[in-house]
Motif scaffolding. Sequence first.
Motif, PDB file in Angstrom:
ATOM      1  N   LEU A  30       0.909  -1.299  -0.148  1.00 18.35           N
ATOM      2  CA  LEU A  30       0.034  -0.198  -0.119  1.00 18.35           C
ATOM      3  C   LEU A  30       0.748   1.193   0.164  1.00 18.35           C
ATOM      4  O   LEU A  30       0.405   2.419  -0.045  1.00 18.35           O
ATOM      5  CB  LEU A  30      -0.987   0.176   1.333  1.00 18.35           C
ATOM      6  CG  LEU A  30      -2.096  -1.098   1.269  1.00 18.35           C
ATOM      7  CD1 LEU A  30      -2.762  -1.237   2.500  1.00 18.35           C
ATOM      8  CD2 LEU A  30      -3.131  -0.866  -0.056  1.00 18.35           C
ATOM      9  N   GLY A  31       2.299   1.125   0.060  1.00 18.61           N
ATOM     10  CA  GLY A  31       2.960   2.206  -0.072  1.00 18.61           C
ATOM     11  C   GLY A  31       2.949   3.411   1.122  1.00 18.61           C
ATOM     12  O   GLY A  31       3.171   4.376   0.884  1.00 18.61           O
ATOM     13  N   LEU A  32       2.484   2.895   2.376  1.00 11.06           N
ATOM     14  CA  LEU A  32       2.487   4.013   3.402  1.00 11.06           C
ATOM     15  C   LEU A  32       3.841   3.794   4.181  1.00 11.06           C
ATOM     16  O   LEU A  32       3.888   3.358   5.191  1.00 11.06           O
ATOM     17  CB  LEU A  32       1.314   3.510   4.533  1.00 11.06           C
ATOM     18  CG  LEU A  32      -0.014   3.640   3.618  1.00 11.06           C
ATOM     19  CD1 LEU A  32      -1.089   3.100   4.403  1.00 11.06           C
ATOM     20  CD2 LEU A  32      -0.369   4.991   2.969  1.00 11.06           C
ATOM     21  N   GLY A  33       4.715   4.386   3.472  1.00 12.26           N
ATOM     22  CA  GLY A  33       6.048   4.512   4.360  1.00 12.26           C
ATOM     23  C   GLY A  33       6.043   5.026   5.860  1.00 12.26           C
ATOM     24  O   GLY A  33       5.262   6.149   5.865  1.00 12.26           O
ATOM     25  N   GLY A  34       6.510   4.730   6.746  1.00  9.52           N
ATOM     26  CA  GLY A  34       6.662   5.200   8.037  1.00  9.52           C
ATOM     27  C   GLY A  34       5.432   4.479   8.967  1.00  9.52           C
ATOM     28  O   GLY A  34       5.370   4.960  10.116  1.00  9.52           O
ATOM     29  N   ALA A  35       4.712   3.785   8.180  1.00  8.05           N
ATOM     30  CA  ALA A  35       3.342   3.247   9.095  1.00  8.05           C
ATOM     31  C   ALA A  35       3.901   2.354  10.296  1.00  8.05           C
ATOM     32  O   ALA A  35       2.880   2.178  10.809  1.00  8.05           O
ATOM     33  CB  ALA A  35       2.573   2.752   8.039  1.00  8.05           C
ATOM     34  N   THR A  36       5.053   1.700  10.195  1.00  9.96           N
ATOM     35  CA  THR A  36       5.251   0.950  11.375  1.00  9.96           C
ATOM     36  C   THR A  36       6.693   1.428  12.134  1.00  9.96           C
ATOM     37  O   THR A  36       7.270   0.846  12.764  1.00  9.96           O
ATOM     38  CB  THR A  36       5.473  -0.769  10.880  1.00  9.96           C
ATOM     39  OG1 THR A  36       6.561  -0.559   9.830  1.00  9.96           O
ATOM     40  CG2 THR A  36       4.330  -1.000  10.259  1.00  9.96           C
ATOM     41  N   GLY A  37       6.836   2.850  11.928  1.00 11.85           N
ATOM     42  CA  GLY A  37       7.845   3.523  12.561  1.00 11.85           C
ATOM     43  C   GLY A  37       8.657   4.508  11.994  1.00 11.85           C
ATOM     44  O   GLY A  37       9.384   3.827  10.973  1.00 11.85           O
ATOM     45  N   GLU A  38       8.758   5.531  12.151  1.00 17.82           N
ATOM     46  CA  GLU A  38       9.637   6.376  11.471  1.00 17.82           C
ATOM     47  C   GLU A  38      11.172   6.186  12.178  1.00 17.82           C
ATOM     48  O   GLU A  38      12.075   6.546  11.430  1.00 17.82           O
ATOM     49  CB  GLU A  38       9.347   7.873  11.695  1.00 17.82           C
ATOM     50  CG  GLU A  38       7.877   8.243  10.887  1.00 17.82           C
ATOM     51  CD  GLU A  38       7.376   9.676  11.166  1.00 17.82           C
ATOM     52  OE1 GLU A  38       7.294  10.413  10.206  1.00 17.82           O
ATOM     53  OE2 GLU A  38       7.138   9.950  12.341  1.00 17.82           O
ATOM     54  N   CYS A  90      11.467  -1.747  18.667  1.00 19.11           N
ATOM     55  CA  CYS A  90      10.342  -0.823  18.770  1.00 19.11           C
ATOM     56  C   CYS A  90      10.516   0.334  17.769  1.00 19.11           C
ATOM     57  O   CYS A  90      11.637   0.480  17.379  1.00 19.11           O
ATOM     58  CB  CYS A  90       9.905  -0.428  20.021  1.00 19.11           C
ATOM     59  SG  CYS A  90      11.499   0.472  21.048  1.00 19.11           S
ATOM     60  N   GLY A  91       9.417   1.040  17.606  1.00 21.92           N
ATOM     61  CA  GLY A  91       9.407   2.173  16.644  1.00 21.92           C
ATOM     62  C   GLY A  91       8.398   3.145  17.258  1.00 21.92           C
ATOM     63  O   GLY A  91       7.503   3.124  18.061  1.00 21.92           O
ATOM     64  N   VAL A  92       8.541   4.462  16.689  1.00 21.08           N
ATOM     65  CA  VAL A  92       7.818   5.451  17.089  1.00 21.08           C
ATOM     66  C   VAL A  92       7.342   6.231  15.623  1.00 21.08           C
ATOM     67  O   VAL A  92       8.035   6.333  14.786  1.00 21.08           O
ATOM     68  CB  VAL A  92       8.245   6.586  17.843  1.00 21.08           C
ATOM     69  CG1 VAL A  92       8.317   6.086  19.376  1.00 21.08           C
ATOM     70  CG2 VAL A  92       9.461   7.029  17.397  1.00 21.08           C
ATOM     71  N   GLN A 149      -2.126  12.450  19.465  1.00 17.53           N
ATOM     72  CA  GLN A 149      -1.038  11.607  19.828  1.00 17.53           C
ATOM     73  C   GLN A 149      -0.199  10.881  18.777  1.00 17.53           C
ATOM     74  O   GLN A 149      -0.700  10.971  17.665  1.00 17.53           O
ATOM     75  CB  GLN A 149      -1.557  10.540  20.808  1.00 17.53           C
ATOM     76  CG  GLN A 149      -2.427  10.857  21.953  1.00 17.53           C
ATOM     77  CD  GLN A 149      -3.150   9.687  22.705  1.00 17.53           C
ATOM     78  OE1 GLN A 149      -4.160   8.943  21.735  1.00 17.53           O
ATOM     79  NE2 GLN A 149      -2.963   9.524  23.908  1.00 17.53           N
ATOM     80  N   GLY A 150       0.991  10.485  19.173  1.00 16.59           N
ATOM     81  CA  GLY A 150       1.977   9.842  18.341  1.00 16.59           C
ATOM     82  C   GLY A 150       1.452   8.429  18.607  1.00 16.59           C
ATOM     83  O   GLY A 150       0.583   7.830  19.365  1.00 16.59           O
ATOM     84  N   LEU A 151       2.201   7.453  17.840  1.00 20.47           N
ATOM     85  CA  LEU A 151       2.042   5.886  18.183  1.00 20.47           C
ATOM     86  C   LEU A 151       3.558   5.306  18.420  1.00 20.47           C
ATOM     87  O   LEU A 151       4.529   5.837  17.927  1.00 20.47           O
ATOM     88  CB  LEU A 151       1.529   5.329  16.930  1.00 20.47           C
ATOM     89  CG  LEU A 151      -0.039   5.516  16.722  1.00 20.47           C
ATOM     90  CD1 LEU A 151      -0.516   5.155  15.378  1.00 20.47           C
ATOM     91  CD2 LEU A 151      -0.996   5.014  17.666  1.00 20.47           C
ATOM     92  N   GLY A 152       3.327   4.161  19.206  1.00 23.19           N
ATOM     93  CA  GLY A 152       4.559   3.461  19.280  1.00 23.19           C
ATOM     94  C   GLY A 152       4.284   2.089  18.654  1.00 23.19           C
ATOM     95  O   GLY A 152       3.116   1.670  18.583  1.00 23.19           O
ATOM     96  N   PHE A 153       5.323   1.402  18.331  1.00 24.13           N
ATOM     97  CA  PHE A 153       5.081   0.097  17.552  1.00 24.13           C
ATOM     98  C   PHE A 153       6.061  -0.663  18.304  1.00 24.13           C
ATOM     99  O   PHE A 153       7.221  -0.625  18.418  1.00 24.13           O
ATOM    100  CB  PHE A 153       5.213   0.237  16.265  1.00 24.13           C
ATOM    101  CG  PHE A 153       5.336  -1.163  15.611  1.00 24.13           C
ATOM    102  CD1 PHE A 153       4.092  -1.996  15.430  1.00 24.13           C
ATOM    103  CD2 PHE A 153       6.633  -1.823  15.063  1.00 24.13           C
ATOM    104  CE1 PHE A 153       4.278  -2.971  14.705  1.00 24.13           C
ATOM    105  CE2 PHE A 153       6.552  -2.880  14.552  1.00 24.13           C
ATOM    106  CZ  PHE A 153       5.256  -3.781  14.229  1.00 24.13           C
ATOM    107  N   ARG A 154       6.020  -2.054  18.634  1.00 24.75           N
ATOM    108  CA  ARG A 154       6.599  -2.831  19.483  1.00 24.75           C
ATOM    109  C   ARG A 154       6.399  -4.344  19.075  1.00 24.75           C
ATOM    110  O   ARG A 154       5.202  -4.671  18.884  1.00 24.75           O
ATOM    111  CB  ARG A 154       6.617  -2.667  21.067  1.00 24.75           C
ATOM    112  CG  ARG A 154       7.279  -3.619  21.944  1.00 24.75           C
ATOM    113  CD  ARG A 154       7.077  -3.323  23.197  1.00 24.75           C
ATOM    114  NE  ARG A 154       5.955  -4.058  23.868  1.00 24.75           N
ATOM    115  CZ  ARG A 154       6.039  -4.827  24.495  1.00 24.75           C
ATOM    116  NH1 ARG A 154       7.085  -5.225  25.350  1.00 24.75           N
ATOM    117  NH2 ARG A 154       4.845  -5.615  25.003  1.00 24.75           N
TER     118      ARG A 154
END
Length: 162
Positions: free
Chosen positions: A66-74, A86-88, A155-160
Amino acid sequence: MSMGGEYFSVDGPALMQVWSDQTALDAFLTAQRFPANGSDDPLPPCVLHSVEDAWDLVQNLLEGKLGLGGATGEQMIEGGCNGEFCGVISVDSVRKLSLRLLALLRERNRVMAAIRSLDYGEIYHGQHYAQETEEVFGMFSELTRLFVESAARGQGLGFRIM
């Protein structure tokens, strides 16, 4: 033992204060995700969405097909947050991505085509999900909701992955 992934909302203003320092960012995300009492229950107003063992599938779908760069963490932190990595995702990116995810949600056929075209042989636990395209679309819908709600709260998001 299987690895699982989760997204969780993080305080926007505090996230910006620690954005450039990975050491501080790791500690911040751990504090946002885990309360001081050691429980796995998220701190309010943390909103948690587990993608369980579909974390690799979600990453391949969002960032690849789907080309959504950064969707699992910048910004990724390997070995941080009591997990594998993890990522944010910044507040601004959560806002932008929520709009793009909402637009994609309205294009069900495009999302379903992307889901069907994933290379499930290359995805962690992919064979389980290869025939479960409706389940995968449901995960996509729930993740979209988390992005939209987090954006509305600033809010931002965290990914772990743990």
